[in-house]
Scaffold this motif. Structure first.
Motif, PDB file in Angstrom:
ATOM      1  N   ALA A 291       0.869  -1.171   0.000  1.00  0.00           N
ATOM      2  CA  ALA A 291       0.000   0.000   0.000  1.00  0.00           C
ATOM      3  C   ALA A 291       0.908   1.223   0.000  1.00  0.00           C
ATOM      4  O   ALA A 291       1.480   1.579   1.033  1.00  0.00           O
ATOM      5  CB  ALA A 291      -0.915   0.005   1.225  1.00  0.00           C
ATOM      6  N   ASP A 292       1.057   1.855  -1.159  1.00  0.00           N
ATOM      7  CA  ASP A 292       1.971   2.989  -1.298  1.00  0.00           C
ATOM      8  C   ASP A 292       1.165   4.290  -1.331  1.00  0.00           C
ATOM      9  O   ASP A 292       0.913   4.907  -0.300  1.00  0.00           O
ATOM     10  CB  ASP A 292       2.817   2.818  -2.557  1.00  0.00           C
ATOM     11  CG  ASP A 292       3.932   3.847  -2.664  1.00  0.00           C
ATOM     12  OD1 ASP A 292       3.996   4.758  -1.816  1.00  0.00           O
ATOM     13  OD2 ASP A 292       4.731   3.768  -3.610  1.00  0.00           O
ATOM     14  N   THR A 293       0.693   4.698  -2.500  1.00  0.00           N
ATOM     15  CA  THR A 293      -0.156   5.892  -2.579  1.00  0.00           C
ATOM     16  C   THR A 293      -1.596   5.580  -2.208  1.00  0.00           C
ATOM     17  O   THR A 293      -2.385   6.479  -1.940  1.00  0.00           O
ATOM     18  CB  THR A 293      -0.135   6.476  -3.995  1.00  0.00           C
ATOM     19  OG1 THR A 293      -0.704   5.520  -4.915  1.00  0.00           O
ATOM     20  CG2 THR A 293       1.288   6.812  -4.431  1.00  0.00           C
TER      21      THR A 293
ATOM     22  N   SER B 203      -9.449   2.957  -5.716  1.00  0.00           N
ATOM     23  CA  SER B 203     -10.129   2.641  -6.975  1.00  0.00           C
ATOM     24  C   SER B 203     -10.866   1.311  -6.872  1.00  0.00           C
ATOM     25  O   SER B 203     -12.008   1.175  -7.342  1.00  0.00           O
ATOM     26  CB  SER B 203      -9.109   2.603  -8.115  1.00  0.00           C
ATOM     27  OG  SER B 203      -9.710   2.208  -9.324  1.00  0.00           O
ATOM     28  N   ALA B 204     -10.227   0.318  -6.243  1.00  0.00           N
ATOM     29  CA  ALA B 204     -10.861  -0.993  -6.072  1.00  0.00           C
ATOM     30  C   ALA B 204     -12.100  -0.875  -5.200  1.00  0.00           C
ATOM     31  O   ALA B 204     -13.143  -1.490  -5.486  1.00  0.00           O
ATOM     32  CB  ALA B 204      -9.866  -1.976  -5.469  1.00  0.00           C
ATOM     33  N   ALA B 205     -12.013  -0.074  -4.132  1.00  0.00           N
ATOM     34  CA  ALA B 205     -13.154   0.097  -3.226  1.00  0.00           C
ATOM     35  C   ALA B 205     -14.330   0.751  -3.940  1.00  0.00           C
ATOM     36  O   ALA B 205     -15.491   0.354  -3.738  1.00  0.00           O
ATOM     37  CB  ALA B 205     -12.733   0.925  -2.014  1.00  0.00           C
TER      38      ALA B 205
ATOM     39  N   SER C 252       2.936   6.633   1.175  1.00  0.00           N
ATOM     40  CA  SER C 252       3.596   7.862   0.747  1.00  0.00           C
ATOM     41  C   SER C 252       2.559   8.936   0.432  1.00  0.00           C
ATOM     42  O   SER C 252       1.371   8.649   0.233  1.00  0.00           O
ATOM     43  CB  SER C 252       4.469   7.593  -0.484  1.00  0.00           C
ATOM     44  OG  SER C 252       3.707   7.065  -1.546  1.00  0.00           O
ATOM     45  N   ASN C 253       3.029  10.184   0.400  1.00  0.00           N
ATOM     46  CA  ASN C 253       2.194  11.352   0.095  1.00  0.00           C
ATOM     47  C   ASN C 253       0.975  11.409   1.019  1.00  0.00           C
ATOM     48  O   ASN C 253       1.105  11.312   2.226  1.00  0.00           O
ATOM     49  CB  ASN C 253       1.793  11.345  -1.383  1.00  0.00           C
ATOM     50  CG  ASN C 253       3.013  11.347  -2.304  1.00  0.00           C
ATOM     51  OD1 ASN C 253       4.042  11.934  -1.963  1.00  0.00           O
ATOM     52  ND2 ASN C 253       2.916  10.696  -3.442  1.00  0.00           N
TER      53      ASN C 253
ATOM     54  N   ASP D 219      -4.785   9.932   4.246  1.00  0.00           N
ATOM     55  CA  ASP D 219      -6.024  10.689   4.018  1.00  0.00           C
ATOM     56  C   ASP D 219      -6.951   9.937   3.068  1.00  0.00           C
ATOM     57  O   ASP D 219      -8.178   9.916   3.263  1.00  0.00           O
ATOM     58  CB  ASP D 219      -5.708  12.071   3.435  1.00  0.00           C
ATOM     59  CG  ASP D 219      -4.956  12.956   4.424  1.00  0.00           C
ATOM     60  OD1 ASP D 219      -5.120  12.741   5.634  1.00  0.00           O
ATOM     61  OD2 ASP D 219      -4.213  13.853   3.985  1.00  0.00           O
ATOM     62  N   ILE D 220      -6.373   9.317   2.043  1.00  0.00           N
ATOM     63  CA  ILE D 220      -7.171   8.545   1.086  1.00  0.00           C
ATOM     64  C   ILE D 220      -7.874   7.387   1.781  1.00  0.00           C
ATOM     65  O   ILE D 220      -9.064   7.133   1.562  1.00  0.00           O
ATOM     66  CB  ILE D 220      -6.282   8.048  -0.076  1.00  0.00           C
ATOM     67  CG1 ILE D 220      -5.843   9.234  -0.961  1.00  0.00           C
ATOM     68  CG2 ILE D 220      -7.011   6.994  -0.919  1.00  0.00           C
ATOM     69  CD1 ILE D 220      -4.844   8.869  -2.023  1.00  0.00           C
TER      70      ILE D 220
END
Length: 317
Positions: free
Chosen positions: A219-221, A227-229, A250-251, A255-256
């Motif tokens: 799990a990076d960005t 998108s899958a969810a 990262s980044n 929050d996402i």
């Protein structure tokens, strides 16, 4: 066969994991100063150095590992094993553009030339990376950890049909292994290019009214998980979980995750993430200490690692 003493050392990348592994092995964690002075006798011992190459200082942690190995070699260590719970360069394993490097192979060469005699790692992004080395590489798999978590923590709370979801075609094999073990269906999400700047998301499998469990290795960005969810919710999934081995984050990844439709994101502690857990109530962390300690014990005693019960000893806390 002469059994040499076992010594565990840790760099600065993940000292907590090293401490937990040492406790599982009933072994004192060796003392190392931050500018790399080994404060333990390592003469004629089997030395295990625990050091993931992870954020926030990937290159520093790699260099620290190599310097520790050089110090151990000069102190006459019998055998040196690098326990790299997260191999940070694994995604750069092929030449996908003109004049681009294959950094993963370069790092493998550096590790081998430093004097490391064996590598123990967890869920390599591509299994063929083992072929980059001319020394043994033990690629420990997290599938039994995830199966145990699903059976103990998800099934009792969420009654109903489940479906394992691979968020890309590259993870189908990983998802299929887990789906077979918990005796459930597998669904696959695929992004098919339909124009130079557009793509169409294709879902293969039925998720309507089911508990969808996304399985991935990194799990990076977190854009892939998000998108899958979105796709799963549109296709009628009842609830969504995600189990991912390595939480890079990262980044604005945290929050996402906080804003997306995933109810829980379960990761291992291959990378330190307690600081992110404080920011994300959805984040759950599984310990790999027992699993890695058992791998070290079996390696040290020359025993087979092909025993699934070994992986089932790990904690799901």
């Amino acid at each position: 066969m002469t059994l040499h003493p076992l010594v565990i050392l840790s760099g600065n990348a993940h000292p907590q994991l090293a401490k937990e592994i040492s406790q599982q092995l009933n072994t004192k964690l060796g003392s190392v100063e931050t500018h790399v002075v080994i404060n333990e006798s390592v003469r004629d011992v089997d030395l295990y150095i625990i050091q993931p190459t992870c954020n926030p200082c990937v290159n520093d942690y790699l260099m620290e590992l190599l310097v520790m190995v050089d110090g151990a070699k000069r102190a006459s260590a019998h055998r040196i094993t690098a326990v790299i719970s997260f191999f940070g360069y694994a995604r750069q394993s092929k030449k996908d553009k003109s004049r681009s490097p294959i950094t993963c192979k370069l790092v493998a060469n550096m590790i081998e030339m430093s004097g490391i005699t064996r590598v123990i790692t967890l869920d390599l992004h591509s299994s063929q990376i083992q072929g980059f080395f001319n020394i043994p590489v033990e690629n420990v798999c997290s599938d039994q950890l995830f199966v145990k978590y699903i059976r103990k923590r998800i099934k009792p709370l969420d009654q109903g049909d489940m479906v394992i979801v691979s968020p890309g075609v590259g993870g189908v094999k990983r998802g299929k292994i887990i789906a077979d073990k918990i005796e459930t269906d597998l669904a696959i999400i695929h992004k098919a290019s339909i124009a130079s700047s557009d793509s169409e998301t294709i879902l293969v499998g039925d998720v309507q009214g089911k508990i969808a469990i996304i399985i991935d290795d990194i799990a990076d960005t977190c854009s892939t998980l998000n998108s899958a969810a979105v796709t799963l919710m549109r296709r009628g999934a009842k609830k969504i979980y995600a189990l991912v081995t390595h939480g890079v984050f990262s980044n604005n990844a945290i929050d996402i995750i906080n804003e997306c439709a995933i109810s829980e994101l379960i990761i291992t502690d291959s990378i330190p993430n307690t600081h992110n857990q404080e920011k994300c109530p959805k984040l759950k962390i599984i310990s790999i200490a027992s699993m890695m300690a058992e791998t070290i014990r079996r390696t040290h005693h020359g025993e087979s690692l092909q025993n699934e019960r070994m992986m089932m000893t790990s904690s799901c806390g």
